[in-house]
Write an enzyme that holds these catalytic residues in place. Structure first.
Site, PDB file in Angstrom:
ATOM      1  N   ASP A  46      -2.093  44.168 -43.702  1.00  0.00           N
ATOM      2  CA  ASP A  46      -1.943  42.737 -43.938  1.00  0.00           C
ATOM      3  C   ASP A  46      -3.264  42.005 -43.686  1.00  0.00           C
ATOM      4  O   ASP A  46      -3.394  41.231 -42.753  1.00  0.00           O
ATOM      5  CB  ASP A  46      -0.829  42.216 -43.004  1.00  0.00           C
ATOM      6  N   TYR A  71       7.450  40.954 -33.047  1.00  0.00           N
ATOM      7  CA  TYR A  71       7.488  39.535 -33.431  1.00  0.00           C
ATOM      8  C   TYR A  71       8.889  38.969 -33.233  1.00  0.00           C
ATOM      9  O   TYR A  71       9.601  38.695 -34.185  1.00  0.00           O
ATOM     10  CB  TYR A  71       7.011  39.380 -34.873  1.00  0.00           C
ATOM     11  N   TRP A 122      -1.262  37.602 -31.481  1.00  0.00           N
ATOM     12  CA  TRP A 122      -1.666  37.748 -32.875  1.00  0.00           C
ATOM     13  C   TRP A 122      -1.643  36.381 -33.502  1.00  0.00           C
ATOM     14  O   TRP A 122      -0.572  35.811 -33.603  1.00  0.00           O
ATOM     15  CB  TRP A 122      -0.699  38.687 -33.619  1.00  0.00           C
ATOM     16  N   GLU A 151       0.526  42.829 -29.952  1.00  0.00           N
ATOM     17  CA  GLU A 151       0.683  41.760 -30.948  1.00  0.00           C
ATOM     18  C   GLU A 151       2.011  41.064 -30.715  1.00  0.00           C
ATOM     19  O   GLU A 151       3.051  41.727 -30.583  1.00  0.00           O
ATOM     20  CB  GLU A 151       0.701  42.310 -32.386  1.00  0.00           C
ATOM     21  N   LYS A 183      -0.881  33.068 -38.352  1.00  0.00           N
ATOM     22  CA  LYS A 183      -0.541  33.279 -36.936  1.00  0.00           C
ATOM     23  C   LYS A 183      -1.709  32.977 -35.998  1.00  0.00           C
ATOM     24  O   LYS A 183      -1.626  33.218 -34.794  1.00  0.00           O
ATOM     25  CB  LYS A 183      -0.029  34.706 -36.727  1.00  0.00           C
ATOM     26  N   ASN A 232       3.643  46.382 -30.741  1.00  0.00           N
ATOM     27  CA  ASN A 232       3.639  45.090 -31.429  1.00  0.00           C
ATOM     28  C   ASN A 232       5.078  44.661 -31.687  1.00  0.00           C
ATOM     29  O   ASN A 232       5.894  45.489 -32.111  1.00  0.00           O
ATOM     30  CB  ASN A 232       2.949  45.208 -32.796  1.00  0.00           C
ATOM     31  N   ASN A 282      -3.198  51.796 -35.921  1.00  0.00           N
ATOM     32  CA  ASN A 282      -2.310  50.632 -35.783  1.00  0.00           C
ATOM     33  C   ASN A 282      -1.099  50.816 -36.687  1.00  0.00           C
ATOM     34  O   ASN A 282      -1.247  51.071 -37.892  1.00  0.00           O
ATOM     35  CB  ASN A 282      -3.003  49.333 -36.174  1.00  0.00           C
ATOM     36  N   GLU A 283       0.066  50.679 -36.089  1.00  0.00           N
ATOM     37  CA  GLU A 283       1.342  50.720 -36.806  1.00  0.00           C
ATOM     38  C   GLU A 283       1.411  51.834 -37.841  1.00  0.00           C
ATOM     39  O   GLU A 283       1.641  51.573 -39.039  1.00  0.00           O
ATOM     40  CB  GLU A 283       1.660  49.360 -37.423  1.00  0.00           C
ATOM     41  N   TYR A 295       9.877  37.780 -37.216  1.00  0.00           N
ATOM     42  CA  TYR A 295      10.489  38.749 -38.125  1.00  0.00           C
ATOM     43  C   TYR A 295      11.854  39.196 -37.580  1.00  0.00           C
ATOM     44  O   TYR A 295      12.752  39.541 -38.330  1.00  0.00           O
ATOM     45  CB  TYR A 295       9.587  39.976 -38.320  1.00  0.00           C
TER      46      TYR A 295
HETATM   47  C1  BDP Z   1       1.730  43.429 -37.649  1.00  0.00           C
HETATM   48  C2  BDP Z   1       0.397  44.015 -38.129  1.00  0.00           C
HETATM   49  C3  BDP Z   1      -0.620  42.931 -38.439  1.00  0.00           C
HETATM   50  C4  BDP Z   1       0.030  41.835 -39.275  1.00  0.00           C
HETATM   51  C5  BDP Z   1       1.178  41.242 -38.475  1.00  0.00           C
HETATM   52  C6  BDP Z   1       1.871  40.066 -39.186  1.00  0.00           C
HETATM   53  O1  BDP Z   1      -0.146  44.917 -37.182  1.00  0.00           O
HETATM   54  O2  BDP Z   1      -1.737  43.491 -39.107  1.00  0.00           O
HETATM   55  O3  BDP Z   1      -0.862  40.854 -39.686  1.00  0.00           O
HETATM   56  O4  BDP Z   1       2.119  42.241 -38.260  1.00  0.00           O
HETATM   57  O5  BDP Z   1       2.816  40.316 -39.917  1.00  0.00           O
HETATM   58  O6  BDP Z   1       2.768  44.255 -37.923  1.00  0.00           O
HETATM   59  O7  BDP Z   1       1.471  38.932 -39.002  1.00  0.00           O
END
Ligand code: BDP
Length: 492
Positions: free
Chosen positions: A76, A368, A449, A404, A469, A366, A315-316, A372
């Site tokens: 992303d 959210y 993040w 994150e 973000k 990470n 990462n991920e 999400y």
């Molecule tokens: C995470 C990723 C990051 C994305 C972020 C997002 O590591 O690169 O920018 O989500 O969705 O999963 O903002």
């Protein structure tokens, strides 16, 4: 060069290098004309499934396309292509310093600086080592014989390096032959130790808590091109909010950025360009070879930096397929064979299902919540997160960093009660996460993040092809969340 560089000198091929963000060089001895040389670099930025990071449109490979963005990639952020950092021409004598490796330990009040010098083949004479700074010079000398030389410099009453006190010494190494200095190299050295013990991350023997960000090399007009003023500005902003660390999401940052981390006392999780890695064919072996190459290159570039306290090898990754765990085991072992002094991690969004945490030194995850997951419902999201963090720690028994978390906010958009995309909702998200993390004794860090809004592919979730973000806008103006972080992070 991003992504693949082919280089010619005066029409003759010098070589190729795959992967962006890490330096490479070619020897042009005997190939230069007295004048009128032409160096040509062709950069290929194509996105493809067998490259790292992977990308490209591939209907049979849903794993590589992130959220159906255009251009299609497994990550992303915008796939800027081109020459992003300086190209240099330099010369060395034939008997030269080829490499230096510095490791530091602390024994009571004494700092110990172990130095390994590698020279070019056939070098002979004497190596002189001089460590200067903080009230006393320390010297050593050793004969040079073919392979290289090791020495240890002992510094009584050493001024240790750390956030708030980024004490640096200057190490100068000279090659001397028949009384003449034939080569000389200087570099800054910070005496410090890093260690994982139980649930703690120790810097100089004391527990440390990481407060900081993920970030991108991204700015209007220049894209990912090195912009020194932006590097300085970003440190000023991070210092203003009281951050002490960052992760080089999702690729190694410029050497200028890293130099300032050493000088300003920032702690860095140094991440390779292995973002969005997947473990299906085609191209699996090729991608893994690239990951090995990146690991060797990042350690070679950054091994002497006091700021680098941890390596992140991915990462991920989409780790659910069987080859993931043995592949990460091999990368972990490779990183450890190159550098025994730093913890090694990877950053996952799979939490307890990321089996590689069994052998990695630190758990970085990470998530959210309120975005999400549980969109618009922060209290419910954060309650679930509390439980998930405890499960993660119960399973792996290691220190945890939430590497994150956050929410998009359109600068200037306000809502009371807080709603998604408002500055209030972003600030509230960060506050609730921060408060939760401080109830978890096994947590050793929180990285928001993102530091700034940044450009990404086009997609339904990315208004203006931006990820919003950032706690600062893309042109580095604070949102409410930045002011909040300043309150939260400066007080502890
Ligand atoms: C995470 C990723 C990051 C994305 C972020 C997002 O590591 O690169 O920018 O989500 O969705 O999963 O903002």
């Amino acid at each position: 060069m991003n992504y693949l560089a082919e280089v010619w000198l005066n029409g003759e091929p010098l070589g190729t290098h795959e992967g962006g963000h890490l330096p490479f060089e070619f020897d042009v001895s005997g190939k230069l004309r007295r004048e009128g040389n032409l160096l040509v670099v062709r950069v290929d930025g194509e996105l493809a499934p067998d490259r790292v990071p992977p990308g490209g449109a591939s209907p049979n490979l849903p794993e590589i396309t992130w959220d159906q963005q255009y251009p299609p990639a497994s990550f992303d952020f915008f796939p800027f292509a081109g020459i992003h950092r300086p190209v240099m021409l330099y010369s060395t004598p034939s008997e030269a310093i080829a490499d230096l490796t510095v490791r530091t330990t602390v024994n009571g009040a004494e700092g110990r600086v172990w130095v390994k010098l590698d020279t070019t083949a056939g070098t002979s004479g004497t190596a002189r080592f001089l460590l200067q700074g903080h009230g006393g010079d320390v010297r050593a000398e050793a004969p040079v014989s073919g392979a290289g030389v090791e020495t240890e410099l002992r510094v009584p009453g050493a001024a240790l390096w750390g956030p708030g006190a980024p004490n640096l010494y200057r190490l100068t190494v000279e090659l001397v032959r028949s009384g003449e200095v034939t080569d000389r190299y200087s570099l800054p050295v910070g005496i410090r130790t890093v260690e994982v013990r139980g649930d703690a991350l120790l810097l100089n023997g004391k527990p440390i808590y990481l407060k900081g960000f993920g970030r991108h090399e991204d700015f209007p007009v220049v894209g990912r091109g090195l912009a020194p003023a932006v590097v300085v500005k970003d440190y000023a902003l991070m210092q203003w909010v009281g951050a002490n660390s960052f992760r080089t999401t999702h690729y190694p940052y410029s050497e200028q950025m890293m130099d300032l981390a050493d000088r300003l006392g920032f702690l860095v999780i140094d991440e390779t360009p292995a973002v969005g890695l997947f473990f299906a064919e085609p191209g699996l072996e090729r991608r893994l070879n690239l990951c090995r190459q990146y690991t060797r290159e990042i350690v070679a570039r950054d091994k002497n930096r006091p700021s680098v306290i941890m390596w992140s090898v991915a990462n991920e990754p989409r780790s659910k397929r069987a080859p993931a765990k043995p592949s990460f085991r091999a990368l972990y072992d490779l990183a450890k064979s190159l550098d025994q002094t730093r913890p090694v991690t990877l950053v996952s969004d799979l939490w307890v299902e990321e089996e590689s945490f069994e052998f990695l030194d630190v758990v970085c995850v990470n998530r959210y919540m309120g975005w999400y997951r549980n969109p618009g419902q922060l209290p419910a999201g954060v309650a679930t997160l509390s439980n998930d963090l405890d499960q993660l720690h119960a399973k792996f028994g290691k220190p945890v960093i939430v590497s994150e978390f956050g929410a998009d906010a359109v600068a200037g958009h306000h809502a009371q009660p807080p709603e998604m995309f408002s500055e209030e909702y972003q600030a509230e998200t960060i506050k609730r996460h921060h408060d939760l993390f401080h109830t978890k004794p096994y947590m050793v860090g929180e990285h928001v993040w993102n530091l700034c809004d940044f450009k990404t592919g086009q997609g339904t979730r990315r208004v203006g092809a931006l990820n919003l973000k950032g706690v600062f806008t893309r042109d580095r103006r604070p949102k409410m969340a930045a002011h909040l972080l300043k309150e939260l992070w400066r007080e502890r």
